[in-house]
Write an enzyme that holds these catalytic residues in place. Structure first.
Site, PDB file in Angstrom:
ATOM      1  CG  ASP A  37     -75.429 -69.425 -72.915  1.00  0.00           C
ATOM      2  OD1 ASP A  37     -75.954 -68.325 -73.099  1.00  0.00           O
ATOM      3  OD2 ASP A  37     -75.010 -70.127 -73.846  1.00  0.00           O
ATOM      4  CB  CYS A  92     -73.421 -71.685 -80.958  1.00  0.00           C
ATOM      5  SG  CYS A  92     -74.881 -70.635 -80.685  1.00  0.00           S
TER       6      CYS A  92
HETATM    7  C1  RUB Z   1     -75.519 -68.633 -77.738  1.00  0.00           C
HETATM    8  C2  RUB Z   1     -74.484 -69.462 -77.065  1.00  0.00           C
HETATM    9  C3  RUB Z   1     -73.131 -68.850 -76.870  1.00  0.00           C
HETATM   10  C4  RUB Z   1     -73.042 -68.263 -75.472  1.00  0.00           C
HETATM   11  C5  RUB Z   1     -71.824 -67.390 -75.285  1.00  0.00           C
HETATM   12  O1  RUB Z   1     -76.814 -69.157 -77.564  1.00  0.00           O
HETATM   13  O2  RUB Z   1     -74.707 -70.569 -76.621  1.00  0.00           O
HETATM   14  O3  RUB Z   1     -72.117 -69.799 -76.988  1.00  0.00           O
HETATM   15  O4  RUB Z   1     -74.192 -67.459 -75.204  1.00  0.00           O
HETATM   16  O5  RUB Z   1     -71.897 -66.243 -76.098  1.00  0.00           O
HETATM   17  P1  RUB Z   1     -78.107 -68.303 -78.057  1.00  0.00           P
HETATM   18  P2  RUB Z   1     -71.038 -64.941 -75.746  1.00  0.00           P
HETATM   19  O6  RUB Z   1     -77.902 -68.032 -79.523  1.00  0.00           O
HETATM   20  O7  RUB Z   1     -79.266 -69.200 -77.749  1.00  0.00           O
HETATM   21  O8  RUB Z   1     -78.124 -67.035 -77.245  1.00  0.00           O
HETATM   22  O9  RUB Z   1     -69.604 -65.393 -75.740  1.00  0.00           O
HETATM   23  O10 RUB Z   1     -71.338 -63.968 -76.851  1.00  0.00           O
HETATM   24  O11 RUB Z   1     -71.475 -64.466 -74.420  1.00  0.00           O
END
Ligand code: RUB
Length: 309
Positions: A201, A132
């Protein structure tokens, strides 16, 4: 549509994505609410802040960082209003905007610490698998690259919204060696990988990780191949309600993201996230250091307890 509504819609539509960016946008929505407020009294301003917090907090369901920051920052602003009985509305609005902006700055400071600890954890040379798009993970990888480490990255494309492309593009722009693979193609890279690092998340009281769907399969694959599995997570990702047994809700997204017009009789499943058990996780890379999953809640509460009730 006013600019706050538009920003919240951008979060729902994934134009703003990733837990940290969503939390930052939440703070921005509070700032805009205050800047655009026509409130004539402090009571009205407090009500507008409370209403805005209620709306912003739940704009995406699986985002404790957003909820933690909304509780903390809006509570702080409300207490500041109460503590300044003689201040004019203009003075109060300016003060709230300044306070809310400090929360964004605090997030940047935490990110710098996470990047430093993450870079120290990485080998001088090696292959890292990620999934992701996590701004925390790309922050670590870019920091390691700047520190002179020779890190190659394999990133899963992450269907159905292809956020892996964001990671690949960002790392390539930073001059890093990066390969994007179809999600299930990661198996052949795992045999050669030195480490998996994904974002977060939510983290539960048990140390389990909620992150983009596919993360739990990646963790099992890492374990089968004896590859260390880490999650980079600011402590605000901890969901304090899970200590009371609350389960983290997993967002179910629009079926059309998977198949616009599926044939009759085909059911579609499109969860945004999945849960990875703590036993598959070597550690969480946080702003306080690299901590085992079982310790995360204690460390997180040290940070959250200062301000939360
Ligand atoms: C994004 C996702 C990321 C986490 C952490 O999912 O799963 O790994 O949100 O991101 P989506 P960060 O695209 O559905 O938001 O490290 O930027 O907080």
């Amino acid at each position: 549509m006013n600019r706050v509504d538009k920003l919240l819609k951008d979060i729902t539509d994934l134009k703003v994505q990733g837990a940290r960016n969503v939390a930052k946008a939440g703070i921005r929505a509070v700032i805009w609410t205050v800047e655009d407020s026509k409130a004539k009294t402090k009571e009205q301003l407090v009500k507008e802040l409370r209403d805005a917090r209620g709306r912003i907090m739940h704009v995406r369901p699986t985002e404790p960082m957003l909820r933690n920051m909304m509780r903390e920052s809006v509570d702080f602003s409300i207490s500041e209003i109460a503590g300044r009985p003689t201040a004019s509305m203009e003075q109060l609005k300016k003060m709230i905007v300044r306070d809310e902006e400090k929360y964004i700055k605090k997030m940047e400071d935490s990110m710098a610490n996470i990047a430093e600890f993450g870079s120290m954890l990485l080998p001088e040379k090696g292959l890292v698998v990620t999934h992701c798009h996590s701004s925390t993970v790309t922050g670590i990888l870019k920091r390691a690259h700047r520190d002179g480490k020779k890190i190659s990255v394999v990133c899963c494309e992450t269907r159905p919204r292809f956020q892996g492309r964001l990671t690949a593009e960002e790392l390539a722009k930073a001059g890093m060696d990066v390969t994007l693979t179809v999600d299930m193609g990661v198996n052949r890279f795992m045999k050669k990988a030195d480490m998996v690092i994904v974002g977060a998340d939510a983290v539960t009281a048990m140390g389990d990780l909620i992150n983009k769907v596919g993360t739990s399969a990646l963790a099992r694959l890492a374990r089968m191949n004896d590859v260390s599995f880490y999650s980079a997570a600011e402590l605000y990702k901890y969901d304090p309600l899970t200590i009371y047994g609350a389960r983290e809700a997993i967002e179910e997204r629009d079926r059309k993201e998977v198949w616009e017009r599926p044939p009759k009789g085909v059911k579609i499943s499109n969860p945004a996230f999945d849960a990875t058990a703590a036993r598959y996780i070597n550690g969480y890379i946080t702003e306080m250091g690299v901590v085992p999953p079982q310790a995360l809640w204690t460390v997180a509460m040290k940070k959250l307890a200062r301000e939360m009730r």
